[in-house]
Design a protein around this motif. Structure first.
Motif, PDB file in Angstrom:
ATOM      1  N   THR A   1      45.778  44.779  34.904  1.00 15.54           N
ATOM      2  CA  THR A   1      46.518  44.161  33.801  1.00 15.54           C
ATOM      3  C   THR A   1      46.873  45.185  32.741  1.00 15.54           C
ATOM      4  O   THR A   1      47.981  45.158  32.186  1.00 15.54           O
ATOM      5  CB  THR A   1      45.691  43.018  33.180  1.00 15.54           C
TER       6      THR A   1
ATOM      7  N   ALA B   1      54.324  35.173  35.982  1.00 15.56           N
ATOM      8  CA  ALA B   1      53.317  35.048  34.929  1.00 15.56           C
ATOM      9  C   ALA B   1      53.976  34.588  33.632  1.00 15.56           C
ATOM     10  O   ALA B   1      55.113  34.948  33.335  1.00 15.56           O
ATOM     11  CB  ALA B   1      52.611  36.379  34.717  1.00 15.56           C
ATOM     12  N   THR B   2      53.251  33.804  32.852  1.00 13.84           N
ATOM     13  CA  THR B   2      53.791  33.276  31.597  1.00 13.84           C
ATOM     14  C   THR B   2      53.179  33.950  30.367  1.00 13.84           C
ATOM     15  O   THR B   2      53.659  33.742  29.256  1.00 13.84           O
ATOM     16  CB  THR B   2      53.544  31.765  31.503  1.00 13.84           C
ATOM     17  N   SER B   3      52.134  34.745  30.571  1.00 16.92           N
ATOM     18  CA  SER B   3      51.472  35.418  29.463  1.00 16.92           C
ATOM     19  C   SER B   3      50.582  36.512  30.024  1.00 16.92           C
ATOM     20  O   SER B   3      50.384  36.608  31.249  1.00 16.92           O
ATOM     21  CB  SER B   3      50.616  34.433  28.653  1.00 16.92           C
TER      22      SER B   3
ATOM     23  N   GLU C   1      47.366  36.673  29.662  1.00 15.08           N
ATOM     24  CA  GLU C   1      46.204  35.984  30.233  1.00 15.08           C
ATOM     25  C   GLU C   1      46.528  35.431  31.612  1.00 15.08           C
ATOM     26  O   GLU C   1      45.719  35.534  32.555  1.00 15.08           O
ATOM     27  CB  GLU C   1      45.775  34.854  29.293  1.00 15.08           C
ATOM     28  N   ASP C   2      47.700  34.830  31.756  1.00  5.85           N
ATOM     29  CA  ASP C   2      48.116  34.283  33.046  1.00  5.85           C
ATOM     30  C   ASP C   2      48.300  35.399  34.070  1.00  5.85           C
ATOM     31  O   ASP C   2      47.948  35.244  35.244  1.00  5.85           O
ATOM     32  CB  ASP C   2      49.414  33.489  32.875  1.00  5.85           C
ATOM     33  N   LEU C   3      48.848  36.531  33.645  1.00  6.04           N
ATOM     34  CA  LEU C   3      49.018  37.682  34.536  1.00  6.04           C
ATOM     35  C   LEU C   3      47.665  38.129  35.085  1.00  6.04           C
ATOM     36  O   LEU C   3      47.513  38.342  36.294  1.00  6.04           O
ATOM     37  CB  LEU C   3      49.689  38.832  33.775  1.00  6.04           C
ATOM     38  N   LYS C   4      46.689  38.267  34.218  1.00  6.55           N
ATOM     39  CA  LYS C   4      45.353  38.698  34.641  1.00  6.55           C
ATOM     40  C   LYS C   4      44.736  37.699  35.609  1.00  6.55           C
ATOM     41  O   LYS C   4      44.134  38.085  36.621  1.00  6.55           O
ATOM     42  CB  LYS C   4      44.464  38.882  33.407  1.00  6.55           C
ATOM     43  N   ASP C   5      44.896  36.415  35.320  1.00  7.27           N
ATOM     44  CA  ASP C   5      44.344  35.376  36.193  1.00  7.27           C
ATOM     45  C   ASP C   5      45.002  35.402  37.560  1.00  7.27           C
ATOM     46  O   ASP C   5      44.320  35.288  38.595  1.00  7.27           O
ATOM     47  CB  ASP C   5      44.531  34.007  35.534  1.00  7.27           C
ATOM     48  N   ARG C   6      46.328  35.552  37.590  1.00 11.40           N
ATOM     49  CA  ARG C   6      47.041  35.601  38.871  1.00 11.40           C
ATOM     50  C   ARG C   6      46.645  36.835  39.685  1.00 11.40           C
ATOM     51  O   ARG C   6      46.478  36.756  40.908  1.00 11.40           O
ATOM     52  CB  ARG C   6      48.552  35.582  38.634  1.00 11.40           C
TER      53      ARG C   6
ATOM     54  N   LYS D   1      43.430  36.442  41.589  1.00 10.24           N
ATOM     55  CA  LYS D   1      43.459  35.540  42.745  1.00 10.24           C
ATOM     56  C   LYS D   1      44.084  36.180  43.990  1.00 10.24           C
ATOM     57  O   LYS D   1      44.068  35.561  45.069  1.00 10.24           O
ATOM     58  CB  LYS D   1      44.237  34.269  42.390  1.00 10.24           C
TER      59      LYS D   1
END
Length: 554
Positions: free
Chosen positions: A243, A207-209, A211-216, A219
């Motif tokens: 998250t 994850a890069t942020s 927000e990215d962590l939550k999105d990953r 999925k």
């Protein structure tokens, strides 16, 4: 007087206060949060606009003789600072399972260690515990959904999220849950993995942020319904809760080496079934804070380096500058057919045969377009003739080589290696490229790795694997990169085939989707995601004295 062991050396070191370390990295007070006197959490934006040189340290296939990859990684970072280069070391966090089991800790050795080694090797800042909690919360929420009506029509026989614990416990590999009547859930078979094998660990490390962590997380495929359609975390609507549990764990941990070189230790995905590298955030943070970032990847170059390149560098848009391959005369002799009890005897013939393993890894790194340096991690028992053979062999192959003594001498023992790294970064261009494109088929990606990295003649897919490939194509998962899970001990999928085996096939038995992490796992051979303890685990040697000092940890 007997020489000090690793923990005695660590406990006698003089550590810099974490505020001093942060100041040396030009961090302001909003960039970090102290966790005691010698550990800090860094904000994910804690970096400048500079872009340092990324150096990967990898190794030959591991053996019981030991290679010292982490020790060389740390020693190289210290050596670079000794020659007035601004360097930061980035490493994975140790798992309690190996620490209390057979391997022991993973903080280096001798005078090339990251400190405080006791904290790092044990609970540290609680990152792995946070991942354990998030993973098990997800498993509980899924079973709760099934218990309360199962609106998503989840097939309990096709739940693929396992519970985890950060210990080696073979008794938990296969369990039955939900027994005891209707108030205790739906009975089904379940499994436990070690925490570092959880997909959530891989997700956190890519994850890069926030927000990215939550999105990953959203999925993640966690089960299938009765129509064999995938069920994700987003379907359960629990990505927000997960998250929150991982919010602090996403921030990298700042510590130091025995020579006060800054080190960022963060994340630790299983190097077989995941990419086996520290977090992407840790690496990118370090690249913004220093001129040289020294990092490592799990096991040998066939697993760690390949996944570092094809997975982490692809997802994180990283461009490494050079690669150090660590080898020892002891390990080369084992690859040449010598037993562990005979390693003290000089055996040039065994070194000559075992060096074929090193040669294959060199060729692999060159296939990625990167310059290579061989670091011979010297042991006191190495014979002069054996060392000279390896050095002359490298010179004949026109490969840079350096004899390192960082265990005994710290950074001073790695100055020659550091100077060679600097020369490469200043004089040679990186022609780094991936082995395959995401547009290739799963079969083509697996074949590319198996043939170019392992040296296999072909790849055999089981009927189950082929059916899964067809299923994955329906969901466009075939456009993701591939992570091959195989034994670390051999270039093949047979752990007994040491050295450089030839004329072998790689068999893919099964595929698993790690959609949140962003890759497909292809299982070759029998890979245990829940290790067991040896007959005499390392925990038997660990103790504490009346003053609270830990003993026996290594």
């Amino acid at each position: 007087m007997e020489p000090k062991n690793d923990i005695e050396i660590a406990q006698s070191a003089i550590l810099a206060n974490i505020s001093e370390l942060a100041s040396n990295l030009h961090l302001n007070e909003n960039d970090w949060e102290p966790y005691g006197k010698y550990i800090a959490k860094l904000n994910t934006e804690s970096s400048s606009n500079k872009q340092g040189n990324l150096i990967l340290v990898t190794a030959i296939n591991p053996t019981p003789a030991g290679e010292g990859k982490t020790t060389v990684t740390i020693g190289l970072g210290q050596a670079l600072n000794r020659i007035n280069k601004n360097a930061v070391v980035t490493l994975r966090e140790p798992s309690l399972g190996p620490t209390l089991g057979m391997k022991g800790g993973a903080t280096g050795g001798g005078y090339s260690q990251v400190l405080p080694m006791e904290d790092i090797n044990l609970h540290f800042t609680g990152d792995i515990h946070a991942i354990t909690t998030a993973n098990n919360a997800l498993a509980a929420l899924l079973d709760n959904h099934i218990h309360h009506g199962n609106e998503l029509n989840i097939d309990p026989r096709r739940v693929i999220i396992n519970r985890v614990v950060d210990l080696n416990d073979r008794s938990l590999r296969n369990v039955t849950i939900g027994l005891g009547g209707p108030f205790n859930g739906i009975p089904r078979e379940d499994k436990f993995d070690i925490t570092v094998a959880s997909e959530i660990m891989a997700i956190l490390c890519l994850a890069t942020s926030l927000e990215d962590l939550k999105d990953r997380l959203s999925k993640m495929v966690i089960a299938y319904n009765y129509q064999k359609e995938p069920i994700t975390v987003r379907d359960l609507n629990v990505e927000g809760a997960l998250t929150v549990l991982l919010k602090k764990a996403l921030h990298p941990n700042l510590v130091q080496t025995i020579e006060n070189t800054p080190a960022i230790v963060h994340g630790g995905p299983f190097a077989n079934i995941a990419h086996g590298c520290c977090s992407l955030i840790a690496t990118k943070t370090a690249l913004g804070l220093s001129d040289y970032v020294i990092t490592e990847a799990g096991f040998g170059a066939d697993l760690g380096a390949e996944k570092f390149f094809n997975l982490k560098c692809r997802i994180g848009e990283l461009k490494p500058r050079a690669v150090v391959i660590v080898a020892t005369t002891r390990a080369l002799k084992m690859h040449g057919g010598v037993g562990k009890t005979e390693l003290l005897e000089e055996d040039i013939t065994a070194v000559e045969k075992g060096i074929e393993n090193l040669e294959k890894h060199i060729q692999t790194i060159q296939t990625f377009g990167l310059p290579v340096i061989v670091a011979i991690n010297r042991f006191a028992t190495d014979s002069k003739a054996e060392l000279e053979y390896i050095i002359k062999w490298c010179e004949k192959k026109e490969v840079d080589v350096s004899l390192t003594e960082v265990w005994e001498h710290g950074g001073k023992g790695g100055i020659d290696l550091a100077e060679k790294v600097v020369n490469i970064c200043e004089e040679k261009e990186s022609d780094f490229s991936f082995l395959y494109s995401n547009d290739e088929t799963i079969e083509e990606k697996v074949a590319s790795i198996a043939k170019k990295v392992y040296g296999a003649k072909d790849v055999v897919f089981s009927k189950k694997a082929r059916n899964q490939i067809n299923l994955f194509q329906q969901y466009k998962w075939d456009k993701l990169p591939v992570c091959i899970a195989k034994t670390q001990y051999s270039l093949s999928d047979d752990p007994s085939l040491l050295g450089r085996p030839k004329d072998f096939s790689i068999t893919i038995n099964e595929l698993k989707p790690s959609i949140g992490a962003g890759f497909i796992v292809a299982l070759a051979g029998n890979i245990l995601t829940m290790p067991g303890l040896p007959k005499n685990p390392a925990a038997l040697n660990i103790d504490i004295d009346d003053n609270g000092n830990t003993k026996g940890l290594f």
